[in-house]
Write an enzyme that holds these catalytic residues in place. Sequence first.
Site, PDB file in Angstrom:
ATOM      1  CG  ASP A  37      -2.234   0.711   1.056  1.00  0.00           C
ATOM      2  OD1 ASP A  37      -2.210   1.930   0.797  1.00  0.00           O
ATOM      3  OD2 ASP A  37      -3.293   0.063   1.163  1.00  0.00           O
ATOM      4  CG  ASN A  87      -8.233  -4.530  -2.413  1.00  0.00           C
ATOM      5  OD1 ASN A  87      -9.456  -4.630  -2.434  1.00  0.00           O
ATOM      6  ND2 ASN A  87      -7.597  -3.757  -1.534  1.00  0.00           N
ATOM      7  CE1 TYR A 152     -13.810   2.946  -7.906  1.00  0.00           C
ATOM      8  CE2 TYR A 152     -16.087   2.421  -8.449  1.00  0.00           C
ATOM      9  CZ  TYR A 152     -14.922   2.145  -7.739  1.00  0.00           C
ATOM     10  OH  TYR A 152     -14.890   1.080  -6.867  1.00  0.00           O
ATOM     11  CE  LYS A 156     -12.668  -0.239  -9.092  1.00  0.00           C
ATOM     12  NZ  LYS A 156     -11.558  -1.029  -8.501  1.00  0.00           N
ATOM     13  CB  THR A 187     -14.205   0.131   3.145  1.00  0.00           C
ATOM     14  OG1 THR A 187     -14.530   0.728   1.878  1.00  0.00           O
ATOM     15  CG2 THR A 187     -14.360  -1.377   3.058  1.00  0.00           C
TER      16      THR A 187
HETATM   17  P1  NAD Z   1     -10.282   1.647   0.891  1.00  0.00           P
HETATM   18  O1  NAD Z   1     -10.203   3.068   0.434  1.00  0.00           O
HETATM   19  O2  NAD Z   1     -10.455   1.368   2.326  1.00  0.00           O
HETATM   20  O3  NAD Z   1      -9.012   0.829   0.396  1.00  0.00           O
HETATM   21  C1  NAD Z   1      -8.312   1.109  -0.779  1.00  0.00           C
HETATM   22  C2  NAD Z   1      -6.836   0.941  -0.496  1.00  0.00           C
HETATM   23  O4  NAD Z   1      -6.104   1.168  -1.718  1.00  0.00           O
HETATM   24  C3  NAD Z   1      -6.317   1.971   0.539  1.00  0.00           C
HETATM   25  O5  NAD Z   1      -5.596   1.307   1.558  1.00  0.00           O
HETATM   26  C4  NAD Z   1      -5.431   2.871  -0.288  1.00  0.00           C
HETATM   27  O6  NAD Z   1      -4.365   3.462   0.423  1.00  0.00           O
HETATM   28  C5  NAD Z   1      -4.943   1.916  -1.370  1.00  0.00           C
HETATM   29  N1  NAD Z   1      -4.384   2.630  -2.510  1.00  0.00           N
HETATM   30  C6  NAD Z   1      -4.891   3.724  -3.129  1.00  0.00           C
HETATM   31  N2  NAD Z   1      -4.051   4.142  -4.085  1.00  0.00           N
HETATM   32  C7  NAD Z   1      -2.989   3.299  -4.071  1.00  0.00           C
HETATM   33  C8  NAD Z   1      -1.792   3.208  -4.824  1.00  0.00           C
HETATM   34  N3  NAD Z   1      -1.502   4.102  -5.790  1.00  0.00           N
HETATM   35  N4  NAD Z   1      -0.941   2.193  -4.556  1.00  0.00           N
HETATM   36  C9  NAD Z   1      -1.214   1.308  -3.577  1.00  0.00           C
HETATM   37  N5  NAD Z   1      -2.319   1.345  -2.826  1.00  0.00           N
HETATM   38  C10 NAD Z   1      -3.185   2.346  -3.071  1.00  0.00           C
HETATM   39  O7  NAD Z   1     -11.507   1.028   0.058  1.00  0.00           O
HETATM   40  P2  NAD Z   1     -11.969  -0.491  -0.168  1.00  0.00           P
HETATM   41  O8  NAD Z   1     -13.431  -0.499  -0.161  1.00  0.00           O
HETATM   42  O9  NAD Z   1     -11.244  -1.440   0.718  1.00  0.00           O
HETATM   43  O10 NAD Z   1     -11.525  -0.699  -1.691  1.00  0.00           O
HETATM   44  C11 NAD Z   1     -10.875  -1.864  -2.159  1.00  0.00           C
HETATM   45  C12 NAD Z   1     -11.239  -2.101  -3.614  1.00  0.00           C
HETATM   46  O11 NAD Z   1     -12.634  -2.386  -3.720  1.00  0.00           O
HETATM   47  C13 NAD Z   1     -10.995  -0.905  -4.540  1.00  0.00           C
HETATM   48  O12 NAD Z   1     -10.461  -1.357  -5.770  1.00  0.00           O
HETATM   49  C14 NAD Z   1     -12.387  -0.344  -4.755  1.00  0.00           C
HETATM   50  O13 NAD Z   1     -12.487   0.375  -5.965  1.00  0.00           O
HETATM   51  C15 NAD Z   1     -13.210  -1.597  -4.743  1.00  0.00           C
HETATM   52  N6  NAD Z   1     -14.631  -1.405  -4.444  1.00  0.00           N
HETATM   53  C16 NAD Z   1     -15.039  -0.836  -3.260  1.00  0.00           C
HETATM   54  C17 NAD Z   1     -16.406  -0.713  -2.998  1.00  0.00           C
HETATM   55  C18 NAD Z   1     -16.926  -0.154  -1.695  1.00  0.00           C
HETATM   56  O14 NAD Z   1     -18.143   0.012  -1.592  1.00  0.00           O
HETATM   57  N7  NAD Z   1     -16.125   0.126  -0.711  1.00  0.00           N
HETATM   58  C19 NAD Z   1     -17.329  -1.143  -3.948  1.00  0.00           C
HETATM   59  C20 NAD Z   1     -16.876  -1.688  -5.140  1.00  0.00           C
HETATM   60  C21 NAD Z   1     -15.527  -1.830  -5.369  1.00  0.00           C
END
Ligand code: NAD
Length: 243
Positions: A37, A87, A152, A156, A187
Amino acid sequence: MGRLDDKVALITGGARGQGAAEAELFVADGATVVIADVLDDEGRATADRIGDACRYEHLDVTDEAGWGALVADIVEAHGRLDVLVNNAGIFRVQPLGETSLDDWNRMLAINQTGVFLGMRAVAPPMTAARSGSIINISSVAGLNGVGMAFTYSATKWAVRGMTKSAAQDLSRSGVRVNSVHPGYIDTDMLRELDPDRGNLERGVPLGRLATAAEVGEVVLFLASDESGYCTGHEFVVDGGLTA
Ligand code: NAD
């Protein structure tokens, strides 16, 4: 016996949220996990909490050289790399007309190019081992259009398409590639969308948000040999949102 005994996994964006939940589940089922991360303090704290089978490494997923160095380091340390969970991601509420080229490029770099670089970096060791599972985290925004989050959604959909093409490319080498499509997951990312969560919950057929671990269980299945005949497909975890 754990479902991931002897497997070594790399999870990007693992400092918090879904990535951290996946790391915890993977370790509980026998894996050794590297979480990567850009949130170094949070990442180290997460790895410490999970225990000795988990360690944190700094990786910005847009950094091509960083990917090469980290994958080489894991293979040297553990002799293998069985699972990659792409992720890491960012989200912004931003319709088409409010999106600058810089906004567009920044989100593509993380959400799309990061996934490409990750798959390309792990393909050589996985292909050499004739085994591996890559799990790319897309979204329901990669299944439907999302007017208020134009870029976004574009990224995706791209992840979904790249997953299918990579699955075809790598299948003869024994490497599987699948995408996971979360709906509304509780989250930090969701706070931008709906700070009090209530509006989102009302729109979900199951009537609630998912926990990060509920996505993690599906990711764990795809990481394990239980999903050995699954490749190139979408696994939707959305409480019926897109049904
Ligand atoms: P989150 O924001 O808690 O976690 C995302 C993580 O990615 C964070 O720890 C962040 O620091 C890290 N990150 C961001 N840019 C980065 C980079 N350049 N290099 C390395 N790490 C980086 O959110 P989450 O919900 O845990 O998201 C995880 C995945 O799930 C993402 O791909 C998100 O798009 C996807 N997602 C989330 C939801 C939701 O409702 N939360 C829904 C659909 C998809």
